[in-house]
Design a protein around this motif. Structure first.
Motif, PDB file in Angstrom:
ATOM      1  N   TRP A 102       0.825  -1.214   0.000  1.00 20.89           N
ATOM      2  CA  TRP A 102       0.000   0.000   0.000  1.00 20.89           C
ATOM      3  C   TRP A 102       0.856   1.258   0.000  1.00 20.89           C
ATOM      4  O   TRP A 102       0.427   2.305  -0.498  1.00 20.89           O
ATOM      5  N   LEU A 103       2.074   1.184   0.522  1.00 17.82           N
ATOM      6  CA  LEU A 103       2.977   2.328   0.479  1.00 17.82           C
ATOM      7  C   LEU A 103       3.367   2.648  -0.966  1.00 17.82           C
ATOM      8  O   LEU A 103       3.362   3.814  -1.378  1.00 17.82           O
ATOM      9  N   VAL A 104       3.674   1.602  -1.735  1.00 12.90           N
ATOM     10  CA  VAL A 104       4.012   1.794  -3.150  1.00 12.90           C
ATOM     11  C   VAL A 104       2.838   2.413  -3.900  1.00 12.90           C
ATOM     12  O   VAL A 104       2.998   3.375  -4.664  1.00 12.90           O
ATOM     13  N   ALA A 105       1.645   1.866  -3.673  1.00 13.42           N
ATOM     14  CA  ALA A 105       0.460   2.402  -4.346  1.00 13.42           C
ATOM     15  C   ALA A 105       0.195   3.848  -3.949  1.00 13.42           C
ATOM     16  O   ALA A 105      -0.157   4.687  -4.794  1.00 13.42           O
ATOM     17  N   PHE A 106       0.390   4.152  -2.670  1.00 13.99           N
ATOM     18  CA  PHE A 106       0.150   5.512  -2.171  1.00 13.99           C
ATOM     19  C   PHE A 106       1.128   6.506  -2.796  1.00 13.99           C
ATOM     20  O   PHE A 106       0.738   7.607  -3.208  1.00 13.99           O
ATOM     21  N   ILE A 107       2.389   6.118  -2.876  1.00 15.80           N
ATOM     22  CA  ILE A 107       3.409   6.998  -3.449  1.00 15.80           C
ATOM     23  C   ILE A 107       3.110   7.277  -4.922  1.00 15.80           C
ATOM     24  O   ILE A 107       3.246   8.415  -5.399  1.00 15.80           O
ATOM     25  N   ILE A 108       2.705   6.247  -5.654  1.00 17.15           N
ATOM     26  CA  ILE A 108       2.419   6.416  -7.076  1.00 17.15           C
ATOM     27  C   ILE A 108       1.203   7.317  -7.291  1.00 17.15           C
ATOM     28  O   ILE A 108       1.185   8.181  -8.179  1.00 17.15           O
ATOM     29  N   LEU A 109       0.171   7.145  -6.467  1.00 21.72           N
ATOM     30  CA  LEU A 109      -1.066   7.900  -6.655  1.00 21.72           C
ATOM     31  C   LEU A 109      -0.982   9.343  -6.161  1.00 21.72           C
ATOM     32  O   LEU A 109      -1.698  10.211  -6.676  1.00 21.72           O
ATOM     33  N   THR A 110      -0.150   9.600  -5.172  1.00 23.97           N
ATOM     34  CA  THR A 110      -0.156  10.909  -4.513  1.00 23.97           C
ATOM     35  C   THR A 110      -0.019  12.106  -5.461  1.00 23.97           C
ATOM     36  O   THR A 110      -0.798  13.073  -5.353  1.00 23.97           O
ATOM     37  N   LEU A 156      -3.667  13.610  -4.765  1.00 28.75           N
ATOM     38  CA  LEU A 156      -3.700  14.510  -3.612  1.00 28.75           C
ATOM     39  C   LEU A 156      -4.372  15.846  -3.935  1.00 28.75           C
ATOM     40  O   LEU A 156      -5.216  16.316  -3.150  1.00 28.75           O
ATOM     41  N   PRO A 157      -4.060  16.499  -5.074  1.00 25.65           N
ATOM     42  CA  PRO A 157      -4.766  17.752  -5.382  1.00 25.65           C
ATOM     43  C   PRO A 157      -6.277  17.563  -5.538  1.00 25.65           C
ATOM     44  O   PRO A 157      -7.065  18.405  -5.084  1.00 25.65           O
ATOM     45  N   LYS A 158      -6.680  16.453  -6.142  1.00 28.25           N
ATOM     46  CA  LYS A 158      -8.108  16.203  -6.339  1.00 28.25           C
ATOM     47  C   LYS A 158      -8.805  15.921  -5.009  1.00 28.25           C
ATOM     48  O   LYS A 158      -9.912  16.393  -4.762  1.00 28.25           O
ATOM     49  N   VAL A 159      -8.146  15.128  -4.169  1.00 30.56           N
ATOM     50  CA  VAL A 159      -8.725  14.812  -2.863  1.00 30.56           C
ATOM     51  C   VAL A 159      -8.849  16.083  -2.027  1.00 30.56           C
ATOM     52  O   VAL A 159      -9.827  16.264  -1.290  1.00 30.56           O
ATOM     53  N   MET A 201     -11.519   6.785  -7.821  1.00 27.98           N
ATOM     54  CA  MET A 201     -10.084   6.888  -7.575  1.00 27.98           C
ATOM     55  C   MET A 201      -9.790   7.673  -6.301  1.00 27.98           C
ATOM     56  O   MET A 201      -8.846   7.357  -5.570  1.00 27.98           O
ATOM     57  N   SER A 202     -10.605   8.668  -6.002  1.00 26.83           N
ATOM     58  CA  SER A 202     -10.442   9.417  -4.749  1.00 26.83           C
ATOM     59  C   SER A 202     -10.735   8.511  -3.563  1.00 26.83           C
ATOM     60  O   SER A 202     -10.032   8.526  -2.544  1.00 26.83           O
ATOM     61  N   SER A 203     -11.792   7.719  -3.690  1.00 22.08           N
ATOM     62  CA  SER A 203     -12.131   6.765  -2.640  1.00 22.08           C
ATOM     63  C   SER A 203     -11.004   5.771  -2.429  1.00 22.08           C
ATOM     64  O   SER A 203     -10.627   5.463  -1.285  1.00 22.08           O
ATOM     65  N   LEU A 204     -10.441   5.257  -3.517  1.00 23.90           N
ATOM     66  CA  LEU A 204      -9.332   4.305  -3.427  1.00 23.90           C
ATOM     67  C   LEU A 204      -8.127   4.937  -2.726  1.00 23.90           C
ATOM     68  O   LEU A 204      -7.511   4.319  -1.849  1.00 23.90           O
ATOM     69  N   TYR A 205      -7.812   6.171  -3.075  1.00 24.67           N
ATOM     70  CA  TYR A 205      -6.650   6.850  -2.497  1.00 24.67           C
ATOM     71  C   TYR A 205      -6.807   7.035  -0.990  1.00 24.67           C
ATOM     72  O   TYR A 205      -5.872   6.764  -0.217  1.00 24.67           O
ATOM     73  N   VAL A 206      -7.986   7.475  -0.555  1.00 24.01           N
ATOM     74  CA  VAL A 206      -8.225   7.674   0.872  1.00 24.01           C
ATOM     75  C   VAL A 206      -8.188   6.339   1.612  1.00 24.01           C
ATOM     76  O   VAL A 206      -7.648   6.240   2.730  1.00 24.01           O
ATOM     77  N   GLN A 207      -8.732   5.299   1.015  1.00 24.95           N
ATOM     78  CA  GLN A 207      -8.697   3.979   1.647  1.00 24.95           C
ATOM     79  C   GLN A 207      -7.266   3.485   1.806  1.00 24.95           C
ATOM     80  O   GLN A 207      -6.921   2.882   2.824  1.00 24.95           O
ATOM     81  N   ILE A 208      -6.435   3.722   0.804  1.00 26.64           N
ATOM     82  CA  ILE A 208      -5.029   3.328   0.902  1.00 26.64           C
ATOM     83  C   ILE A 208      -4.340   4.089   2.041  1.00 26.64           C
ATOM     84  O   ILE A 208      -3.543   3.519   2.795  1.00 26.64           O
ATOM     85  N   ALA A 209      -4.662   5.368   2.172  1.00 24.90           N
ATOM     86  CA  ALA A 209      -4.081   6.162   3.263  1.00 24.90           C
ATOM     87  C   ALA A 209      -4.472   5.580   4.617  1.00 24.90           C
ATOM     88  O   ALA A 209      -3.630   5.459   5.526  1.00 24.90           O
ATOM     89  N   PHE A 210      -5.731   5.209   4.767  1.00 26.29           N
ATOM     90  CA  PHE A 210      -6.172   4.578   6.016  1.00 26.29           C
ATOM     91  C   PHE A 210      -5.457   3.241   6.234  1.00 26.29           C
ATOM     92  O   PHE A 210      -5.093   2.895   7.368  1.00 26.29           O
TER      93      PHE A 210
END
Length: 306
Positions: free
Chosen positions: A46-54, A58-61, A188-197
């Motif tokens: 999830w760290l790899v996914a978070f880094i790639i998506l950020t 992040l601006p959209k979220v 995609m915003s939902s996915l990003y926030v879930q990965i952060a959690f």
């Protein structure tokens, strides 16, 4: 209309690739079990996914923060069930069972979804769902017992299969909650926030168990898990749902045990036995039967969960 028809035909390749990616990830999960701890691979994934998506998300979220704030608690629950409990237990199960068995148990998501939806959403299963579920469960027990029901409780190796059943149950809960709440947040915003959690949830486990280092033996598995099943496969799945609909897309999930068994045989030298054949047929027939006349609800589950 002609262009749409051609696009729809081409779109059938998308869920096929997505299921292939998820099937390969099951084999990767089993392979990497000897080289990295469950907590470490889950956290790094999830760290790899978070880094790639950020950089992209992040601006959209931030722009959608008001909308996201209203559903923050529900997104936290989604993350706990779908990313931490499901995947964490799967990584643990990989230490005690085969990739082939993990793929077969994974096919139970539609079955478990039907009955969890009954208790949470009051979606009453019909006779086909009940009979199909019983048949599939019998097939699962047959595989776990390796064709000898009397030995089911005598061998510790079955704990891996049991852990996988629990993991799949959490994943089914994840799908049902998604349908129950139906958040009006971009996927995609939902996915990003879930990965952060998910990363936050891992911190106590990381502090307690520690992190294994990334090295030549596990780096490719970590990168694969963080990129392909976490980001690319869900995106392909969502595109397929939009193009050909959730019902048609969900059917491709039944290929996961087949793909996983083939990959495990070629890569991990796992053997496909007669009890896999008998139990696998029972499970697949039961799944098809269970979805008869009730395919709409489980299909929406699969669409959301992945």
């Amino acid at each position: 209309m002609g262009q749409l028809t051609k696009y729809q035909k081409w779109a059938f390749v998308l869920p096929l690739i997505a299921v292939l990616i998820w099937s390969l990830n099951i084999a990767v999960t089993r392979y990497v079990a000897d080289y990295i701890s469950p907590v470490s691979i889950s956290f790094y994934r999830w760290l790899v996914a978070f880094i790639i998506l950020t950089p992209f998300m992040l601006p959209k979220v931030w722009q959608q923060r008001g909308l996201i704030r209203q559903s923050l608690g529900k997104l936290a629950i989604f993350s706990a069930f779908g990313m931490v409990l499901y995947q964490g237990l799967a990584y643990t199960a990989a230490h005690y069972t085969t990739a082939t068995n993990m793929g077969i148990v994974n096919a139970f998501v539609p079955i478990f979804t039907i009955f969890i939806a009954y208790f949470i959403l009051k979606d009453k299963p019909n006779l086909f769902a009940i009979l199909g579920s019983v048949l599939s469960f019998a097939g699962l027990i047959y595989i776990i017992s390796q064709g000898h029901l009397s030995s089911l409780l005598q061998q510790g190796g079955h704990w891996g299969d049991a852990l996988m059943v629990v993991a799949v149950t959490f994943y089914a809960f994840y799908g049902v909650f998604l349908k129950k709440w139906q958040l009006q947040i971009p996927l995609m915003s939902s996915l990003y926030v879930q990965i952060a959690f998910a990363l936050l949830y891992h911190l106590p486990f990381v502090l307690w168990f520690g992190l294994d280092s990334i090295n030549a033996s596990n780096v490719s598995s970590v990168l694969y898990a963080g990129i392909f099943p976490s980001l690319i496969a869900p995106l392909l799945w969502m595109l397929a749902v939009q193009a050909i609909g959730p019902n048609r897309t969900s059917i491709f999930m039944n290929l996961m045990p087949v793909f996983t068994a083939i990959i495990a045989s070629l890569w991990l030298s796992e053997q496909w036995t007669i009890y896999h054949s008998i139990g696998g047929v029972m499970i697949l027939v039961g799944i098809v039967m269970a979805q008869k006349k009730t395919v709409k609800a489980p299909a929406r589950m699969v669409e959301s969960a992945n």
